[in-house]
Every structure is written in C-alpha cells, then in structure tokens.
Design a protein around this motif. Structure first.
Motif, PDB file in Angstrom:
ATOM      1  N   ALA A  46       0.835  -1.205   0.000  1.00  0.00           N
ATOM      2  CA  ALA A  46       0.000   0.000   0.000  1.00  0.00           C
ATOM      3  C   ALA A  46       0.869   1.254   0.000  1.00  0.00           C
ATOM      4  CB  ALA A  46      -0.902  -0.008   1.226  1.00  0.00           C
ATOM      5  N   THR A  47       0.669   2.102  -1.002  1.00  0.00           N
ATOM      6  CA  THR A  47       1.429   3.355  -1.068  1.00  0.00           C
ATOM      7  C   THR A  47       0.504   4.572  -1.000  1.00  0.00           C
ATOM      8  OG1 THR A  47       1.406   3.200  -3.483  1.00  0.00           O
ATOM      9  CG2 THR A  47       3.357   2.359  -2.358  1.00  0.00           C
ATOM     10  N   ARG A  48      -0.792   4.345  -0.925  1.00  0.00           N
ATOM     11  CA  ARG A  48      -1.781   5.418  -0.786  1.00  0.00           C
ATOM     12  C   ARG A  48      -2.761   4.988   0.312  1.00  0.00           C
ATOM     13  NH1 ARG A  48       1.118   6.620  -4.677  1.00  0.00           N
ATOM     14  NH2 ARG A  48       0.487   7.164  -6.784  1.00  0.00           N
ATOM     15  N   ALA A  49      -3.352   5.955   0.998  1.00  0.00           N
ATOM     16  CA  ALA A  49      -4.360   5.623   2.009  1.00  0.00           C
ATOM     17  C   ALA A  49      -5.521   4.845   1.375  1.00  0.00           C
ATOM     18  CB  ALA A  49      -4.857   6.896   2.690  1.00  0.00           C
ATOM     19  N   THR A  50      -5.851   5.175   0.125  1.00  0.00           N
ATOM     20  CA  THR A  50      -6.963   4.482  -0.545  1.00  0.00           C
ATOM     21  C   THR A  50      -6.675   2.986  -0.736  1.00  0.00           C
ATOM     22  OG1 THR A  50      -6.005   5.205  -2.636  1.00  0.00           O
ATOM     23  CG2 THR A  50      -7.879   6.468  -1.816  1.00  0.00           C
ATOM     24  N   HIS A  51      -5.399   2.610  -0.825  1.00  0.00           N
ATOM     25  CA  HIS A  51      -5.064   1.183  -0.967  1.00  0.00           C
ATOM     26  C   HIS A  51      -5.407   0.436   0.325  1.00  0.00           C
ATOM     27  CE1 HIS A  51      -1.684   2.476  -3.993  1.00  0.00           C
ATOM     28  NE2 HIS A  51      -2.893   2.643  -4.476  1.00  0.00           N
ATOM     29  N   ILE A  52      -5.174   1.106   1.459  1.00  0.00           N
ATOM     30  CA  ILE A  52      -5.475   0.478   2.748  1.00  0.00           C
ATOM     31  C   ILE A  52      -6.994   0.357   2.896  1.00  0.00           C
ATOM     32  CG2 ILE A  52      -5.212   0.689   5.265  1.00  0.00           C
ATOM     33  CD1 ILE A  52      -2.726   2.471   4.632  1.00  0.00           C
ATOM     34  N   GLU A  53      -7.693   1.412   2.502  1.00  0.00           N
ATOM     35  CA  GLU A  53      -9.167   1.376   2.565  1.00  0.00           C
ATOM     36  C   GLU A  53      -9.694   0.247   1.690  1.00  0.00           C
ATOM     37  OE1 GLU A  53     -10.495   5.234   1.375  1.00  0.00           O
ATOM     38  OE2 GLU A  53      -9.762   6.190   3.208  1.00  0.00           O
ATOM     39  N   HIS A  54      -9.093   0.074   0.541  1.00  0.00           N
ATOM     40  CA  HIS A  54      -9.540  -0.995  -0.364  1.00  0.00           C
ATOM     41  C   HIS A  54      -9.334  -2.368   0.266  1.00  0.00           C
ATOM     42  CE1 HIS A  54      -9.120  -3.955  -3.650  1.00  0.00           C
ATOM     43  NE2 HIS A  54     -10.096  -3.262  -4.206  1.00  0.00           N
ATOM     44  N   ASP A  55      -8.165  -2.567   0.894  1.00  0.00           N
ATOM     45  CA  ASP A  55      -7.841  -3.895   1.432  1.00  0.00           C
ATOM     46  C   ASP A  55      -8.499  -4.161   2.794  1.00  0.00           C
ATOM     47  OD1 ASP A  55      -6.266  -4.108  -0.808  1.00  0.00           O
ATOM     48  OD2 ASP A  55      -4.464  -4.773   0.237  1.00  0.00           O
ATOM     49  N   PHE A  56      -8.597  -3.117   3.635  1.00  0.00           N
ATOM     50  CA  PHE A  56      -9.052  -3.348   5.024  1.00  0.00           C
ATOM     51  C   PHE A  56     -10.331  -2.600   5.393  1.00  0.00           C
ATOM     52  CE2 PHE A  56      -4.219  -3.781   5.915  1.00  0.00           C
ATOM     53  CZ  PHE A  56      -4.245  -5.118   5.519  1.00  0.00           C
ATOM     54  N   GLY A  57     -10.908  -1.835   4.460  1.00  0.00           N
ATOM     55  CA  GLY A  57     -12.151  -1.113   4.749  1.00  0.00           C
ATOM     56  C   GLY A  57     -11.906   0.342   5.132  1.00  0.00           C
ATOM     57  N   VAL A  58     -12.929   1.183   4.915  1.00  0.00           N
ATOM     58  CA  VAL A  58     -12.760   2.623   5.108  1.00  0.00           C
ATOM     59  C   VAL A  58     -12.607   3.018   6.579  1.00  0.00           C
ATOM     60  CG1 VAL A  58     -13.841   3.452   2.988  1.00  0.00           C
ATOM     61  CG2 VAL A  58     -15.269   2.956   4.980  1.00  0.00           C
ATOM     62  N   ASP A  59     -13.033   2.146   7.488  1.00  0.00           N
ATOM     63  CA  ASP A  59     -12.926   2.489   8.913  1.00  0.00           C
ATOM     64  C   ASP A  59     -11.585   2.102   9.522  1.00  0.00           C
ATOM     65  OD1 ASP A  59     -15.418   3.556   8.950  1.00  0.00           O
ATOM     66  OD2 ASP A  59     -16.405   1.650   9.451  1.00  0.00           O
ATOM     67  N   PHE A  60     -10.724   1.468   8.742  1.00  0.00           N
ATOM     68  CA  PHE A  60      -9.449   1.024   9.310  1.00  0.00           C
ATOM     69  C   PHE A  60      -8.615   2.252   9.696  1.00  0.00           C
ATOM     70  CE2 PHE A  60      -5.374  -0.890   9.800  1.00  0.00           C
ATOM     71  CZ  PHE A  60      -5.683  -2.115  10.378  1.00  0.00           C
ATOM     72  N   PRO A  61      -8.067   2.297  10.936  1.00  0.00           N
ATOM     73  CA  PRO A  61      -7.326   3.484  11.352  1.00  0.00           C
ATOM     74  C   PRO A  61      -5.975   3.631  10.647  1.00  0.00           C
ATOM     75  CG  PRO A  61      -7.257   1.793  13.064  1.00  0.00           C
ATOM     76  CD  PRO A  61      -8.176   1.277  11.995  1.00  0.00           C
ATOM     77  N   ILE A  62      -5.726   4.846  10.171  1.00  0.00           N
ATOM     78  CA  ILE A  62      -4.463   5.171   9.494  1.00  0.00           C
ATOM     79  C   ILE A  62      -3.892   6.411  10.190  1.00  0.00           C
ATOM     80  CG2 ILE A  62      -3.374   5.844   7.300  1.00  0.00           C
ATOM     81  CD1 ILE A  62      -5.880   4.689   5.854  1.00  0.00           C
ATOM     82  N   LEU A  63      -2.687   6.298  10.699  1.00  0.00           N
ATOM     83  CA  LEU A  63      -2.055   7.440  11.363  1.00  0.00           C
ATOM     84  C   LEU A  63      -1.867   8.589  10.373  1.00  0.00           C
ATOM     85  CD1 LEU A  63      -0.506   8.747  13.787  1.00  0.00           C
ATOM     86  CD2 LEU A  63       1.536   7.550  12.964  1.00  0.00           C
ATOM     87  N   THR A  64      -2.177   9.794  10.829  1.00  0.00           N
ATOM     88  CA  THR A  64      -1.976  10.995  10.007  1.00  0.00           C
ATOM     89  C   THR A  64      -0.503  11.130   9.612  1.00  0.00           C
ATOM     90  OG1 THR A  64      -2.300  13.389   9.965  1.00  0.00           O
ATOM     91  CG2 THR A  64      -1.650  12.462  12.080  1.00  0.00           C
ATOM     92  N   GLY A  65      -0.237  11.846   8.512  1.00  0.00           N
ATOM     93  CA  GLY A  65       1.153  12.055   8.080  1.00  0.00           C
ATOM     94  C   GLY A  65       1.269  11.922   6.581  1.00  0.00           C
ATOM     95  N   GLN A  66       2.413  12.373   6.070  1.00  0.00           N
ATOM     96  CA  GLN A  66       2.632  12.365   4.622  1.00  0.00           C
ATOM     97  C   GLN A  66       2.671  10.947   4.057  1.00  0.00           C
ATOM     98  OE1 GLN A  66       6.374  14.149   3.202  1.00  0.00           O
ATOM     99  NE2 GLN A  66       5.768  13.250   1.234  1.00  0.00           N
ATOM    100  N   ALA A  67       1.996  10.740   2.943  1.00  0.00           N
ATOM    101  CA  ALA A  67       1.997   9.429   2.280  1.00  0.00           C
ATOM    102  C   ALA A  67       3.425   9.096   1.833  1.00  0.00           C
ATOM    103  CB  ALA A  67       1.047   9.464   1.096  1.00  0.00           C
ATOM    104  N   PRO A  68       3.730   7.811   1.630  1.00  0.00           N
ATOM    105  CA  PRO A  68       5.087   7.406   1.239  1.00  0.00           C
ATOM    106  C   PRO A  68       5.599   8.158   0.012  1.00  0.00           C
ATOM    107  CG  PRO A  68       3.791   5.489   1.791  1.00  0.00           C
ATOM    108  CD  PRO A  68       2.842   6.657   1.823  1.00  0.00           C
ATOM    109  N   SER A  69       6.844   8.648   0.088  1.00  0.00           N
ATOM    110  CA  SER A  69       7.387   9.354  -1.065  1.00  0.00           C
ATOM    111  C   SER A  69       8.121   8.402  -2.006  1.00  0.00           C
ATOM    112  CB  SER A  69       8.340  10.466  -0.613  1.00  0.00           C
ATOM    113  OG  SER A  69       9.312   9.930   0.252  1.00  0.00           O
TER     114      SER A  69
END
Ligand code: AMP
Ligand code: MG
Length: 312
Positions: free
Chosen positions: A140-163
């Motif tokens: 996963a390199t975007r927050a949307t990839h995590i949402e796709h794999d684990f659902g929109v409610d999955f917690p993601i720590l704030t911060g800059q996406a991978p460069s």
C-alpha cells in the motif's frame, strides 16, 4: 479513517493495529512485544506465519531492546542511513517474541523517516510493521489502498503518504561481508562508499537461504499479468495497462502512463498502477524495459520489483 498520534497510541496500547505512513510504503503496526497484537497482523493480512516482520524503532537506543550487543558496524551503518529506507538484520534478543521473527534467531529492524510515525513509536516503543496490504496484493502506497484492502474504517495514522513507493533495502549485518537480502533504494555501493564495509547482494550467493525468507512469496505481483516490452508499440491493446518511460509521442488513455525518464516518480506510482490495473479489470500490464544506469539507486530497486512482478 485518519487518526491522530494520540489515538494511535491508544490503539497500540490496547493491543490493536493501526496503519502507519513511512517514506517507503504504509506499514501495519502492532506492539512488537505484544504476542496477541502481532498475531493479529498476520490474520489481518492473511500473511504466512513464517514470513518475519520488520520491527520499527524511533531511536538507536531502542535497538538494545531487540539485540544483546549492538556492533560497531551497526552503529556506523545506522548513523549513516537512519532514519531511512535501510533495514538491518541482527541477532535477536531472547525476549523478542518468536511470532515476530517467524521463529528465526535474527530480527530485522529499521527507523522510518516520518515524523508522526516516529512520534508514535517514541510513545509506544518498537512496533512490528509489514506493508499495510493483504498478503498477495502490491504494497500500500496510498491511504486508498489500505481502505480498499481493510475497509474505510481502518485506522491510518496521520502524516505524509510514502514518497519512495518501494520497500526498504534489507541488509544482514551478522557476518562480513554483509549481505543484501532484499534490494531497495539504498544500494550496496552506497553502503560501501558511506561506511567502508563490504557488501554483497544475495544473488551472488548460491545458497538460497541467504535471501530474505519473505522474498519467495509473490507479494510484489498484481493479479494482471506483467510483461516487459522492448519498445513503445504503435498500436496499443485494449483492456491493458501500459507504463512507458521513453515515449517520444505521448500516448494517452485510461491505464496509460508516460514517465519521460522520471524513475523516482515511476517508483512512487508503480504499485498504484498495479492496483489500478486490477481495479479496472485489465488482464495485462506492459512495462517498457528500464535502461541500465548504475548510478540510479531507485532504478535498481524498481527493476528488482518489476522483474519479480513479471516472473512466473
Ligand atoms: P514486508 O514488510 O512485507 O515488506 O516484508 C519484510 C521483509 O523483511 C520480508 O522480505 C522478510 O522476509 C524480511 N525479513 C524480516 N525479518 C527478517 C529476518 N529476521 N531475516 C531476514 N529477513 C527478514
Ligand atoms: Mg509486504
């Protein structure tokens, strides 16, 4: 769901999982010393239990929690490259749970370069964090990839996406010459020139167990078939994704990408293109063969991941 450092501390201390941004790819973090929490990581990802996890730390002092004696080489190498995309493999301390290392007597450690993630680890202590995707999907390199794999409610720590967009280099420093178990954007030449230590790549060793145990899994592959092409074709196939780097005449259309020699950008977007191809239902991904350039470290890592994705 984006969460604050405060909330992430609460989640980790409760023995649950939170996705964390790093400069390479997103990680799926758990308290490295909480066996049940680490087990949840394997369940959440559907990851084989013999594929060990990288422990993420926020300061070199935490290395002593994971290994009995920190060698001078470890000090030199980590001072040169941390925080950054280099993971070191060292002898593990007895108190590091077996579930973290897949039963190995070594442990992989790195300090990621992301302020929120470092602030979190400062508060929680060392965190295991494999890439935050289901096993078998591209990292996963975007927050949307995590949402796709684990659902929109999955917690993601704030911060800059991978460069960077490509996983860290894994370097075994237990024995000289040191061995690169997984190539990444930190190359053998960079380590040798900055630290003076000799480094070899695992490809040069015939012994297959010199590779990272996880490298045999197909986790750099999309569902679509990836193949390399020598040149930009005049006619493009439908239902296909194309990734070019030298097209004179820019091609356009859904799933067609032109990089014009910008390999950093290509690395940043590669896994997203893999995923978009799958989301669009494309059966083929064609990638224009990358040039040889010994001086480009990202090109080296990129070629490794592309060749893994295209191998059968
Ligand atoms: P991932 O976090 O899913 O990108 O994968 C972590 C990588 O680190 C895998 O290729 C693992 O095999 C490798 N790794 C983790 N721990 C060790 C270890 N103790 N020895 C060698 N490789 C390791
Ligand atoms: Mg992974």
């Amino acid at each position: 769901m984006i969460v604050s450092v405060e909330k992430a501390v609460e989640i980790i201390t409760n023995g649950d999982l939170v996705a964390i941004p790093t400069e390479t790819v997103y990680g799926l973090a758990a308290d490295a010393f909480n066996v049940d929490a680490v087990k949840k990581t394997f369940q959440q990802k559907d990851r084989p239990s013999d594929n060990p996890l990288i422990v993420h730390i926020s300061g070199s002092g935490q290395l002593e929690m994971l290994t009995d004696s920190v060698s001078d080489a470890a000090k030199t190498i980590t001072e040169s490259f941390w925080p950054g995309p280099l993971t070191i493999v060292v002898h593990k301390r007895a108190n590091v749970p077996d579930v973290v290392t897949g039963g190995l007597n070594s442990v992989a450690v790195r300090m990621p370069d992301n302020p929120e993630t470092l602030a979190l680890i400062n508060r929680t202590g060392p965190l295991t964090a494999p890439s935050a995707n289901r096993s078998g999907s591209p990292s996963a390199t975007r927050a949307t990839h995590i949402e796709h794999d684990f659902g929109v409610d999955f917690p993601i720590l704030t911060g800059q996406a991978p460069s960077l967009g490509i996983e860290s280099t894994v370097l075994d420093i237990r024995e000289e010459p040191f061995t690169i178990l997984r190539p990444g954007s930190v190359t053998a030449e960079m380590i040798e020139s900055r630290t003076g230590f000799k480094v070899q790549s695992s490809e040069k060793k015939s012994d297959s167990d010199k590779h990272s145990p996880g490298m045999r899994y197909t986790h750099y592959k999309p569902t679509a078939n990836v193949s390399l092409i020598d040149e930009v074709p005049s006619v493009l196939k439908s239902n296909s994704t194309y990734i070019f780097h030298s097209a004179n005449e820019l091609k356009s259309g859904e799933g067609i990408y032109n990089y014009m020699g910008d390999f950093d950008k290509l690395a940043h977007n590669l896994y997203d293109h893999f995923r978009q191809a799958d989301y669009l239902g494309h059966s083929q991904i064609f990638i224009e063969k990358l040039p040889n350039d010994e001086n480009s470290s990202i090109l080296f890592a990129l070629k490794d991941r592309i060749s893994r994705a295209s191998s059968s």
